[in-house]
Design an enzyme around this catalytic site. Sequence first.
Site, mmCIF file in Angstrom:
data_model
loop_
_atom_site.group_PDB
_atom_site.id
_atom_site.type_symbol
_atom_site.label_atom_id
_atom_site.label_comp_id
_atom_site.label_asym_id
_atom_site.label_seq_id
_atom_site.Cartn_x
_atom_site.Cartn_y
_atom_site.Cartn_z
ATOM 1 N N LYS A 23 -2.823 -1.578 6.862
ATOM 2 C CA LYS A 23 -3.519 -1.013 5.684
ATOM 3 C C LYS A 23 -2.935 0.345 5.313
ATOM 4 O O LYS A 23 -2.692 0.615 4.137
ATOM 5 C CB LYS A 23 -5.011 -0.864 6.004
ATOM 6 C CG LYS A 23 -5.762 0.071 5.072
ATOM 7 C CD LYS A 23 -7.230 0.156 5.407
ATOM 8 C CE LYS A 23 -7.690 1.382 6.139
ATOM 9 N NZ LYS A 23 -7.566 2.683 5.489
ATOM 10 N N ASN A 24 -2.716 1.182 6.328
ATOM 11 C CA ASN A 24 -2.322 2.561 6.035
ATOM 12 C C ASN A 24 -0.832 2.713 5.723
ATOM 13 O O ASN A 24 -0.350 3.824 5.515
ATOM 14 C CB ASN A 24 -2.744 3.489 7.180
ATOM 15 C CG ASN A 24 -4.259 3.625 7.218
ATOM 16 O OD1 ASN A 24 -4.941 3.266 6.257
ATOM 17 N ND2 ASN A 24 -4.793 4.127 8.320
ATOM 18 N N CYS A 121 -13.441 7.132 4.179
ATOM 19 C CA CYS A 121 -14.522 7.131 5.168
ATOM 20 C C CYS A 121 -15.135 8.512 5.349
ATOM 21 O O CYS A 121 -14.444 9.518 5.260
ATOM 22 C CB CYS A 121 -13.984 6.622 6.496
ATOM 23 S SG CYS A 121 -13.609 4.878 6.432
ATOM 24 N N ARG A 126 -12.543 16.006 5.036
ATOM 25 C CA ARG A 126 -11.354 15.395 4.443
ATOM 26 C C ARG A 126 -10.887 16.119 3.180
ATOM 27 O O ARG A 126 -10.836 15.550 2.083
ATOM 28 C CB ARG A 126 -11.582 13.901 4.197
ATOM 29 C CG ARG A 126 -12.050 13.203 5.449
ATOM 30 C CD ARG A 126 -11.914 11.723 5.387
ATOM 31 N NE ARG A 126 -10.535 11.265 5.514
ATOM 32 C CZ ARG A 126 -10.186 9.997 5.443
ATOM 33 N NH1 ARG A 126 -11.087 9.080 5.217
ATOM 34 N NH2 ARG A 126 -8.928 9.643 5.578
ATOM 35 N N ASP A 311 -8.006 6.502 15.101
ATOM 36 C CA ASP A 311 -8.612 5.244 14.637
ATOM 37 C C ASP A 311 -8.816 4.227 15.766
ATOM 38 O O ASP A 311 -9.516 3.242 15.590
ATOM 39 C CB ASP A 311 -7.732 4.617 13.546
ATOM 40 C CG ASP A 311 -7.491 5.585 12.421
ATOM 41 O OD1 ASP A 311 -8.338 5.685 11.535
ATOM 42 O OD2 ASP A 311 -6.459 6.288 12.453
ATOM 43 N N ARG A 419 -12.728 -3.411 3.800
ATOM 44 C CA ARG A 419 -11.732 -2.451 3.310
ATOM 45 C C ARG A 419 -10.458 -2.509 4.129
ATOM 46 O O ARG A 419 -9.367 -2.264 3.616
ATOM 47 C CB ARG A 419 -12.294 -1.025 3.434
ATOM 48 C CG ARG A 419 -12.940 -0.493 2.198
ATOM 49 C CD ARG A 419 -13.099 1.005 2.299
ATOM 50 N NE ARG A 419 -11.847 1.667 2.521
ATOM 51 C CZ ARG A 419 -11.688 2.797 3.215
ATOM 52 N NH1 ARG A 419 -12.730 3.402 3.740
ATOM 53 N NH2 ARG A 419 -10.498 3.344 3.372
HETATM 54 N N1 EPU Z 1 -6.434 17.681 6.397
HETATM 55 C C1 EPU Z 1 -6.682 18.896 5.799
HETATM 56 N N2 EPU Z 1 -6.216 19.094 4.504
HETATM 57 C C2 EPU Z 1 -5.554 18.135 3.828
HETATM 58 C C3 EPU Z 1 -5.280 16.900 4.455
HETATM 59 C C4 EPU Z 1 -5.745 16.695 5.749
HETATM 60 O O1 EPU Z 1 -7.298 19.772 6.392
HETATM 61 O O2 EPU Z 1 -5.164 18.382 2.664
HETATM 62 C C5 EPU Z 1 -6.950 17.437 7.768
HETATM 63 C C6 EPU Z 1 -8.011 16.351 7.771
HETATM 64 O O3 EPU Z 1 -9.272 16.856 7.418
HETATM 65 C C7 EPU Z 1 -7.954 15.836 9.192
HETATM 66 C C8 EPU Z 1 -6.478 16.015 9.541
HETATM 67 O O4 EPU Z 1 -5.922 16.915 8.586
HETATM 68 O O5 EPU Z 1 -8.731 16.637 10.030
HETATM 69 C C9 EPU Z 1 -5.674 14.748 9.542
HETATM 70 O O6 EPU Z 1 -5.841 14.065 8.313
HETATM 71 P P1 EPU Z 1 -4.655 13.195 7.690
HETATM 72 O O7 EPU Z 1 -4.233 13.828 6.423
HETATM 73 O O8 EPU Z 1 -3.632 12.967 8.742
HETATM 74 O O9 EPU Z 1 -5.411 11.848 7.375
HETATM 75 P P2 EPU Z 1 -5.317 10.962 6.074
HETATM 76 O O10 EPU Z 1 -3.931 10.884 5.589
HETATM 77 O O11 EPU Z 1 -6.394 11.342 5.119
HETATM 78 C C10 EPU Z 1 -4.748 8.728 7.294
HETATM 79 C C11 EPU Z 1 -5.398 7.393 7.402
HETATM 80 C C12 EPU Z 1 -6.628 7.493 8.278
HETATM 81 C C13 EPU Z 1 -6.204 8.000 9.644
HETATM 82 C C14 EPU Z 1 -5.457 9.335 9.518
HETATM 83 C C15 EPU Z 1 -4.911 9.834 10.843
HETATM 84 C C16 EPU Z 1 -4.880 6.373 5.300
HETATM 85 C C17 EPU Z 1 -5.349 5.862 3.986
HETATM 86 N N3 EPU Z 1 -5.780 6.924 6.082
HETATM 87 O O12 EPU Z 1 -5.715 9.561 6.674
HETATM 88 O O13 EPU Z 1 -7.129 6.178 8.411
HETATM 89 O O14 EPU Z 1 -7.339 8.167 10.449
HETATM 90 O O15 EPU Z 1 -4.366 9.195 8.598
HETATM 91 O O16 EPU Z 1 -4.033 8.907 11.401
HETATM 92 O O17 EPU Z 1 -3.710 6.237 5.643
HETATM 93 C C18 EPU Z 1 -8.744 4.512 8.587
HETATM 94 O O18 EPU Z 1 -7.818 3.696 8.448
HETATM 95 O O19 EPU Z 1 -9.927 4.176 8.871
HETATM 96 C C19 EPU Z 1 -8.475 5.924 8.400
HETATM 97 C C20 EPU Z 1 -9.428 6.841 8.282
#
Ligand code: EPU
Length: 438
Positions: A23-24, A121, A126, A311, A419
């Site tokens: 998915k990601n 989620c 976030r 995850d 999802r």
């Molecule tokens: N963060 C910030 N500012 C930002 C972006 C991120 O502070 O602008 C923080 C977040 O709050 C968090 C940390 O950085 O504490 C890591 O977040 P990251 O950006 O790595 O996560 P993401 O890209 O929003 C993706 C996956 C998540 C997965 C994370 C970590 C997708 C669509 N989502 O999220 O997947 O947990 O990377 O591997 O790719 C899931 O599949 O259920 C899911 C939540």
Amino acid sequence: MTDLLYVHGGTPLSGEITVRGAKNFVSKAMVASLLGETPSELRNVPQIRDVGVVTGLLELHGVRVSADAEGGVLRLDPTDVESAHVADIDAHAGSSRIPILFCGPLLHRLGEAFIPDLGGCRIGDRPINYHLDILRQFGAVVDKRENGIHIRAPRRLRGTKITLPYPSVGATEQLLLTAVRAEGVTELTNAAIEPEIMDLINVLQKMGAIISVDTDRVIRIEGVDRLVGFRHTALADRIEAASWASAALATGGDVYVRGATQPEMTAFLNTFRKVGGEFAIDDDGIRFYHPGGDLKSIVLETDVHPGFMTDWQQPLVVALTQAKGLSIVHETVYENRFGFTDALRGMGATIQVYQDCLGGRPCRFGQRNFSHSAVISGPTPLTAADIEVPDLRGGFSHLIAALTAQGTSAVRGISLIDRGYENFTAKLEALGAKFDRD
Ligand code: EPU
């Protein structure tokens, strides 16, 4: 399908299921197709709601998306990319975090982009500050208004040097999708290097991008003027694979996950073995099973790749309620990912959450009032309950708990699980789970 599942627990899951593309990764590769001048083809695509959401967003922007009969192959034709109406994009608000990744490609193609209020989620704040900082550093103008964020590129975006405060997956993807067509060289320090990001780099390279990845989390991109479509087979969903593995362990079962691959799951496999689970790897997948005897408690810390993924934590915690002794889990990626344990406690689990950084090194959430460490004492028999799915991974964990518990649980809000888990009720059936839909 209704949103309620009655799960008759206590039967070990046993049999074989297949996982398809991650998915990601798939959602990001679909966005990447916007950057090409010619159509792309993405294979091994799962039929999950997030793919539907991204398809809808792409279509709003003039991309023609078609799928084969099983939905496993997507053809994405970006020849006629156009601006979408803010109200139409807004209609997708709340359903996904993907809109933010449209910014770079749309700025290159159209000079403007719009981000509605983002979904995804509820596992922490976030924020999107890293994303907006990145776009600004490339020369975009970010204008926050009441209905969302409007972004413009007054001239061609320019390569830049950026250091991320934390190796964020989304921010790294934002940078990649923006830098590949920016003018000049971009250098990202403290980049995320998750396998899904490496596969996105594979896709971008196929499209004509020039990207190098150093061993020290530094990624360098030489911008190019033109990119073409790609043909690519998505890497497997290692989160789904680990979720079924955890379900096998918690229920005392034996599940062959066709499509699961070892290299992306090293950290999970090590932990699975330490807890007392067994696995057997072959060319087509991985068999995960409970070999009998007691499961063992562990100390675990989630981390960015190559660490133990956040995850994977939620499904595994359910198995840890069945392990002998005290397990400690320190969540260092999201500040608020233990909300799902409330329902487990209600089912008889002994889980205490703490604001301290337990078990290992201090993380950025210490001393900040976030309940981000959990102590799980087991084994505790679980009993059926009426539970509400809180988020995607937490929801799957509740499902595992219901499958492990004696008696019949009512699991509400299961459409959230769609999802990210393809045909999960058909897979449950294939594994001999006993359940009814309302
Ligand atoms: N963060 C910030 N500012 C930002 C972006 C991120 O502070 O602008 C923080 C977040 O709050 C968090 C940390 O950085 O504490 C890591 O977040 P990251 O950006 O790595 O996560 P993401 O890209 O929003 C993706 C996956 C998540 C997965 C994370 C970590 C997708 C669509 N989502 O999220 O997947 O947990 O990377 O591997 O790719 C899931 O599949 O259920 C899911 C939540």
